[in-house]
Design a protein around this motif. Structure first.
Motif, PDB file in Angstrom:
ATOM      1  N   THR A  78      35.283  19.103   0.217  1.00 12.79           N
ATOM      2  CA  THR A  78      34.284  20.134  -0.004  1.00 12.79           C
ATOM      3  C   THR A  78      34.006  20.844   1.297  1.00 12.79           C
ATOM      4  O   THR A  78      34.220  20.297   2.370  1.00 12.79           O
ATOM      5  CB  THR A  78      32.961  19.512  -0.510  1.00 12.79           C
ATOM      6  N   ARG A  94      29.871  30.275  -1.882  1.00 11.75           N
ATOM      7  CA  ARG A  94      29.838  29.077  -1.064  1.00 11.75           C
ATOM      8  C   ARG A  94      29.586  29.469   0.377  1.00 11.75           C
ATOM      9  O   ARG A  94      29.917  30.565   0.799  1.00 11.75           O
ATOM     10  CB  ARG A  94      31.172  28.337  -1.173  1.00 11.75           C
ATOM     11  N   MET A 168      28.782  19.008  -8.099  1.00 10.02           N
ATOM     12  CA  MET A 168      29.962  19.422  -7.340  1.00 10.02           C
ATOM     13  C   MET A 168      31.165  19.600  -8.263  1.00 10.02           C
ATOM     14  O   MET A 168      31.910  20.578  -8.167  1.00 10.02           O
ATOM     15  CB  MET A 168      30.276  18.367  -6.272  1.00 10.02           C
ATOM     16  N   TYR A 304      22.919  18.251  -3.680  1.00 11.19           N
ATOM     17  CA  TYR A 304      24.169  19.013  -3.627  1.00 11.19           C
ATOM     18  C   TYR A 304      23.916  20.473  -3.256  1.00 11.19           C
ATOM     19  O   TYR A 304      24.702  21.087  -2.525  1.00 11.19           O
ATOM     20  CB  TYR A 304      24.927  18.953  -4.955  1.00 11.19           C
ATOM     21  N   ARG A 308      25.681  22.377  -0.253  1.00 11.79           N
ATOM     22  CA  ARG A 308      26.452  23.603  -0.480  1.00 11.79           C
ATOM     23  C   ARG A 308      25.901  24.799   0.280  1.00 11.79           C
ATOM     24  O   ARG A 308      26.652  25.600   0.834  1.00 11.79           O
ATOM     25  CB  ARG A 308      26.486  23.909  -1.977  1.00 11.79           C
TER      26      ARG A 308
END
Length: 451
Positions: A78, A94, A168, A304, A308
């Motif tokens: 990630t 992102r 995710m 998360y 992110r």
């Protein structure tokens, strides 16, 4: 977690040991209550277990397994979390990548949570494990048993991890791919565990009663609890919680398409809905919204978002509120006044501290504070967690009885060897079941049929 684990909230000195009559009173083979926080199978998860995320970089990338990660790498690569000083990424995008990061520390945390649950099942509760030891675990571990009793909180840690990795996994992935990744990760090891436990409990020298053939077949669907069938695996209650979480997340986030605004709205609406369900005391609302589990899943989702997009007051608010509500449920279901008639006593401070540890550990991983823990063996550790979690309890009863009562090994040696043997069995399931069946099932479910 009606008790944090889906079993009665009131602890008892000796949980029921006779054959189960249904999910409300029974659990695994022999009627073990399989999963309540107050002295049932997993006062902890679901399984939970932790669920591994699937790579979020593209819908076509292979998904990681559920709860234990059948396939290496255990966790997807990630983007590195945005730093506090970096600007928050635009809606639906992102943050800028600074290189892929493998969340191997999350694999290690998952295994730690599973070992906590194992310690609880082997030395922190009463019931069938007392039959295996020959006496109460409190006599086998006079000092350690009071600490092992806190191991049930590993389930809450599993649920926080699950919220993180499912968010995710579902980001940027079509519904069909998300569904295929979850089914292919959950079921292969689960089916194998059902068959192994059923076969072992059918042996004439094994003292534990197996469930009926019909109920065993129902267990293969993972829907035995809502259908009223006895459970082969006591810990499967956590998987039922996971399935409901997947359904909610798929319907309200994956199907319309994940973005920051939609995920935040999902967390807010679920938090409020779960609180209203608790107040309304309606069984159907409780079943769907899971007020006792929701804050842990939602807290993981909030973490998360921080992973992110970087530090964000709204995401931290989701995490903070989830922790406050989650610790409330954990204390309400696991704490009782000191009573010599009960097997164990957990202090309020100890319960809150372990719930806080779970949230804090995932938060530090989300913020990249454990990037240094990038050892390859953690990938294998994460891969073994799910099959270990499935088989360790009921098969552990048999192994403990053989090692301690028949072979005369000391208590701590028996405990350590039993865990090692269950990890070895988990590796066999990972190597010869998950690695072979997971890609086949995933491919068959994602294949596009052309007419």
């Amino acid at each position: 977690m009606t008790a944090t684990a889906g079993a009665p909230a009131t602890p008892s000195a000796t949980p029921p040991t006779g054959p189960a009559t249904g999910p409300a009173t029974g659990g695994g083979p022999g009627g073990h209550p399989g999963g309540g926080p107050a002295d049932a199978v997993g006062d902890m998860v679901g399984d939970a277990g932790p669920i591994s995320p699937a790579p979020a970089t593209s819908p076509a990338s292979p998904a990681s397994p559920t709860v234990a990660l059948p396939l290496p790498p255990a966790l997807p690569q990630t983007p590195a979390p945005a730093s506090a000083s970096a600007p928050v990424a635009a809606e639906g995008s992102r943050p800028a990548r600074s290189g892929p990061v493998r969340l191997r520390a999350l694999d290690g945390l998952r295994l730690l949570a599973a070992l906590m649950v194992a310690a609880y099942h082997y030395g922190g509760r009463d019931g069938e494990i007392s039959q295996a030891w020959g006496t109460s675990p409190r006599e086998q571990f006079p000092t350690a048993s009071s600490y092992f009793a806190y191991g049930c909180l590993g389930v809450q840690i599993f649920f926080v991890i699950s919220g993180f990795v499912i968010c995710m996994s579902g980001w940027g992935r079509p519904l069909r791919s998300f569904f295929a990744s979850r089914v292919s990760r959950l079921y292969p090891a689960y089916w194998a565990a059902i068959l192994i436990v059923t076969a072992v409990f059918a042996l004439p020298w094994v003292a534990y009663k197996s469930v009926s053939p019909s109920d065993t077949l129902v267990n293969l669907t993972m829907l035995q609890q809502p259908l009223g069938a006895d459970r082969v695996l006591g810990v499967c209650w956590t998987l039922w919680a996971e399935l409901r979480f997947y359904a909610l997340f798929a319907l309200f986030v994956v199907l319309p398409g994940a973005n920051r605004q939609r995920v935040v709205l999902f967390c807010a609406v679920w938090t409020l809905g779960a609180a209203l369900a608790e107040a309304a005391n309606q069984p159907l609302l409780d079943l769907v919204l899971m007020p006792e589990y929701a804050p842990f899943f939602i807290g993981g989702i909030g973490l998360y978002l921080i992973h992110r997009y970087g530090h964000d007051a709204l995401a931290w608010g989701i995490v903070g509120i989830s922790f406050l509500i989650g610790q409330h449920y954990a204390v309400a279901e696991l704490w009782h006044a000191p009573n010599p008639s009960f097997f164990s006593y957990r202090s309020t401070l100890g319960i809150v501290a372990l719930v806080a540890f779970g949230f804090l550990a995932v938060a530090l991983i989300a913020l990249g504070k454990f990037q240094w823990a990038n050892w390859r063996w953690l990938t294998l550790a994460g891969a073994l967690t799910y099959p270990f979690y499935l088989v360790h309890e009921h098969l552990g009863w048999v192994v403990v009885g053989v090692l301690h009562r028949e072979l005369g090994l000391p208590s701590y040696a028996t405990l350590a060897l039993t865990i090692l043997l269950m990890l070895a069995l988990a590796w066999l399931l990972y190597r010869f079941v998950e690695q072979r069946l997971t890609p086949v099932i995933k491919k068959s479910l994602t294949a596009v049929r052309v007419r």
